[in-house]
Design a protein around this motif. Structure first.
Motif, PDB file in Angstrom:
ATOM      1  N   GLU A   1      12.305  14.111  -4.711  1.00  0.00           N
ATOM      2  CA  GLU A   1      13.719  14.185  -4.347  1.00  0.00           C
ATOM      3  C   GLU A   1      13.860  13.840  -2.867  1.00  0.00           C
ATOM      4  OE1 GLU A   1      17.664  17.025  -4.829  1.00  0.00           O
ATOM      5  OE2 GLU A   1      15.699  17.742  -5.516  1.00  0.00           O
ATOM      6  N   PHE A   2      14.824  12.979  -2.558  1.00  0.00           N
ATOM      7  CA  PHE A   2      15.034  12.512  -1.187  1.00  0.00           C
ATOM      8  C   PHE A   2      16.286  13.169  -0.600  1.00  0.00           C
ATOM      9  CE2 PHE A   2      12.691   9.338  -3.505  1.00  0.00           C
ATOM     10  CZ  PHE A   2      11.689   8.979  -2.634  1.00  0.00           C
ATOM     11  N   PHE A   3      16.302  13.279   0.723  1.00  0.00           N
ATOM     12  CA  PHE A   3      17.434  13.903   1.402  1.00  0.00           C
ATOM     13  C   PHE A   3      17.629  13.244   2.752  1.00  0.00           C
ATOM     14  CE2 PHE A   3      13.536  16.391   1.796  1.00  0.00           C
ATOM     15  CZ  PHE A   3      13.351  16.460   3.172  1.00  0.00           C
ATOM     16  N   GLY A   4      18.623  13.721   3.481  1.00  0.00           N
ATOM     17  CA  GLY A   4      18.831  13.233   4.842  1.00  0.00           C
ATOM     18  C   GLY A   4      19.374  11.816   4.918  1.00  0.00           C
ATOM     19  N   GLU A   5      19.050  11.144   6.009  1.00  0.00           N
ATOM     20  CA  GLU A   5      19.584   9.803   6.283  1.00  0.00           C
ATOM     21  C   GLU A   5      19.128   8.784   5.251  1.00  0.00           C
ATOM     22  OE1 GLU A   5      19.388   6.338   9.773  1.00  0.00           O
ATOM     23  OE2 GLU A   5      18.682   8.373  10.185  1.00  0.00           O
ATOM     24  N   VAL A   6      17.875   8.884   4.804  1.00  0.00           N
ATOM     25  CA  VAL A   6      17.383   7.893   3.852  1.00  0.00           C
ATOM     26  C   VAL A   6      18.146   7.990   2.533  1.00  0.00           C
ATOM     27  CG1 VAL A   6      15.547   9.299   2.787  1.00  0.00           C
ATOM     28  CG2 VAL A   6      15.288   6.809   2.961  1.00  0.00           C
TER      29      VAL A   6
ATOM     30  N   GLU B   1       0.814  -1.209   0.000  1.00  0.00           N
ATOM     31  CA  GLU B   1       0.000   0.000   0.000  1.00  0.00           C
ATOM     32  C   GLU B   1       0.855   1.270   0.000  1.00  0.00           C
ATOM     33  OE1 GLU B   1      -3.548   2.211   2.572  1.00  0.00           O
ATOM     34  OE2 GLU B   1      -2.665   0.332   3.292  1.00  0.00           O
ATOM     35  N   LYS B   2       1.878   1.321   0.830  1.00  0.00           N
ATOM     36  CA  LYS B   2       2.715   2.517   0.900  1.00  0.00           C
ATOM     37  C   LYS B   2       3.526   2.708  -0.377  1.00  0.00           C
ATOM     38  CE  LYS B   2       3.131   2.933   5.921  1.00  0.00           C
ATOM     39  NZ  LYS B   2       4.063   3.015   7.074  1.00  0.00           N
ATOM     40  N   VAL B   3       3.913   1.615  -1.002  1.00  0.00           N
ATOM     41  CA  VAL B   3       4.648   1.720  -2.265  1.00  0.00           C
ATOM     42  C   VAL B   3       3.726   2.252  -3.364  1.00  0.00           C
ATOM     43  CG1 VAL B   3       5.938   0.459  -4.029  1.00  0.00           C
ATOM     44  CG2 VAL B   3       6.259  -0.101  -1.618  1.00  0.00           C
TER      45      VAL B   3
ATOM     46  N   LEU C   1      16.352  -3.460  -5.262  1.00  0.00           N
ATOM     47  CA  LEU C   1      15.318  -2.548  -5.749  1.00  0.00           C
ATOM     48  C   LEU C   1      14.143  -2.496  -4.781  1.00  0.00           C
ATOM     49  CD1 LEU C   1      13.898  -0.705  -7.741  1.00  0.00           C
ATOM     50  CD2 LEU C   1      13.263  -2.726  -9.085  1.00  0.00           C
ATOM     51  N   LEU C   2      13.679  -3.650  -4.315  1.00  0.00           N
ATOM     52  CA  LEU C   2      12.548  -3.678  -3.386  1.00  0.00           C
ATOM     53  C   LEU C   2      12.897  -3.000  -2.062  1.00  0.00           C
ATOM     54  CD1 LEU C   2      11.202  -7.297  -4.019  1.00  0.00           C
ATOM     55  CD2 LEU C   2      10.266  -5.126  -4.849  1.00  0.00           C
ATOM     56  N   THR C   3      14.134  -3.172  -1.610  1.00  0.00           N
ATOM     57  CA  THR C   3      14.565  -2.514  -0.377  1.00  0.00           C
ATOM     58  C   THR C   3      14.558  -1.002  -0.540  1.00  0.00           C
ATOM     59  OG1 THR C   3      15.968  -4.407   0.215  1.00  0.00           O
ATOM     60  CG2 THR C   3      16.423  -2.305   1.318  1.00  0.00           C
ATOM     61  N   VAL C   4      15.032  -0.520  -1.684  1.00  0.00           N
ATOM     62  CA  VAL C   4      15.043   0.920  -1.964  1.00  0.00           C
ATOM     63  C   VAL C   4      13.620   1.462  -1.999  1.00  0.00           C
ATOM     64  CG1 VAL C   4      15.494   2.634  -3.763  1.00  0.00           C
ATOM     65  CG2 VAL C   4      17.263   0.977  -3.135  1.00  0.00           C
ATOM     66  N   LEU C   5      12.713   0.760  -2.673  1.00  0.00           N
ATOM     67  CA  LEU C   5      11.319   1.208  -2.735  1.00  0.00           C
ATOM     68  C   LEU C   5      10.685   1.228  -1.350  1.00  0.00           C
ATOM     69  CD1 LEU C   5      10.042  -0.600  -5.958  1.00  0.00           C
ATOM     70  CD2 LEU C   5      10.704   1.802  -5.687  1.00  0.00           C
ATOM     71  N   SER C   6      11.022   0.253  -0.517  1.00  0.00           N
ATOM     72  CA  SER C   6      10.502   0.221   0.844  1.00  0.00           C
ATOM     73  C   SER C   6      10.981   1.438   1.642  1.00  0.00           C
ATOM     74  CB  SER C   6      10.935  -1.063   1.549  1.00  0.00           C
ATOM     75  OG  SER C   6      10.509  -1.071   2.897  1.00  0.00           O
TER      76      SER C   6
ATOM     77  N   THR D   1       9.807   6.800   4.332  1.00  0.00           N
ATOM     78  CA  THR D   1      10.471   7.997   4.850  1.00  0.00           C
ATOM     79  C   THR D   1       9.608   9.254   4.717  1.00  0.00           C
ATOM     80  OG1 THR D   1      12.507   9.311   4.753  1.00  0.00           O
ATOM     81  CG2 THR D   1      11.568   8.601   2.661  1.00  0.00           C
ATOM     82  N   SER D   2       9.912  10.235   5.568  1.00  0.00           N
ATOM     83  CA  SER D   2       9.331  11.563   5.438  1.00  0.00           C
ATOM     84  C   SER D   2      10.381  12.557   4.925  1.00  0.00           C
ATOM     85  CB  SER D   2       8.798  12.050   6.792  1.00  0.00           C
ATOM     86  OG  SER D   2       9.845  12.110   7.749  1.00  0.00           O
TER      87      SER D   2
END
Length: 294
Positions: free
Chosen positions: A125-130, A111-113, A153-158, A163-164
């Motif tokens: 665009e992602f930033f920070g620790e993630v 669902e979150k994916v 790939l699945l780990t990255v999508l998770s 993340t926020s």
């Protein structure tokens, strides 16, 4: 080169693309494709366009782009001129939802994916620790194959879905543009990115696209939700912010280096759009650097 719908070839033995690309200037023009795309900028800096969003990119930037979302990465002239031996590079994953099977993303665990993919239509665009965690996963697994490749790939999508630490980029959804339309937009972007330090007029842009000035103004506003002058000003301000963060140039030098013809106009536009004076922006950024190092 024509910015077109791009048909992406899959490598043998893999249902998705996971490669590191090195290019003299990121020649791929304004384009789009059906696949979702994860991009880790792995060398160089310059300008990026995602939908109607334009900003600077630099090494380490991480993005997720939805299918059919027009985008462009263009290496900055400074990088190209000053780094003859180093070329712009990016680690790229491109995949279709169908690659995992018709019902895979319909599972309740996804669902979150699914929500992540909906946001990706605007570019993320992602930033920070993630960003750091995903960067390490991509670099560690780029030469893997089989299940390790798929699991990465699945780990990255998770991680992206949980993340926020992200921001969406484009103000509007832009899905699938025609070749003719793309050619026009690419021509305008090329004019702006190569000449924003100099005087550029609406008449110049209109003549390059074979449109009258009124028709060009309507066309550009419809495509970007900004007037040509506002868009050009934003590009100049993005560049000035980069110089304030990364150089010791004086405010006056940055003003002219970013394409503004006088300091008072630069200060006024910076305060209006960024929310503070340039010197305050620089002090605030350097204070954050000191805090992060302590």
């Amino acid at each position: 080169m024509k910015p077109i719908f791009q048909k992406l070839p899959h490598t043998r033995g893999s249902s998705f693309i996971f490669e590191r690309y090195v290019s003299p200037r990121f020649e791929t023009p304004w384009h789009y494709h059906e696949e979702l795309e994860i991009v880790l900028c792995d060398g160089g800096f310059g300008k990026k366009v995602v939908g109607n969003h334009t900003s600077e990119y630099q090494e380490g930037d991480l993005l997720l782009l939805g299918g059919n979302l027009p985008h462009l990465f263009q290496a900055d002239d400074y990088f190209y001129r000053d780094n003859h031996e180093q070329k712009p590079a990016a680690i790229v994953l491109q995949f279709r939802m169908e690659s995992f099977g018709q019902l895979f993303f319909d599972m309740v665990e996804m669902e979150k994916v699914r929500m992540l993919f909906q946001r990706a239509h605007l570019g993320i665009e992602f930033f920070g620790e993630v960003k750091v965690r995903i960067r390490d996963i991509l670099k560690e697994n780029i030469h893997e194959s089989g299940m390790k490749r798929l699991t990465s790939l699945l780990t990255v999508l998770s991680l992206m879905s949980e993340t926020s630490e992200y921001q969406t980029l484009s103000e509007i959804g832009m899905l699938g543009v025609s070749v003719k339309d793309s050619e026009r937009m690419h021509t305008v972007f090329d004019l702006i990115f190569k000449n924003f330090r100099d005087q550029i007029t609406v008449e110049q842009a209109a003549s390059l696209t074979n449109l009258s000035k009124p028709a060009f103004c309507r066309y550009f506003k419809a495509r970007t939700q900004k007037t040509f002058v506002d868009y050009l000003t934003n590009v100049r301000l993005e560049h000035s912010c980069k110089l304030l963060r990364e150089t010791d140039l004086s405010i006056l030098e940055i003003c002219f280096e970013s394409g503004f013809n006088n300091l008072s106009n630069f200060n006024r536009q910076f305060r209006k759009r960024i929310g503070c004076q340039p010197n305050v922006f620089r002090k605030g950024f350097r204070w954050k650097e000191i805090q992060s190092e302590s």
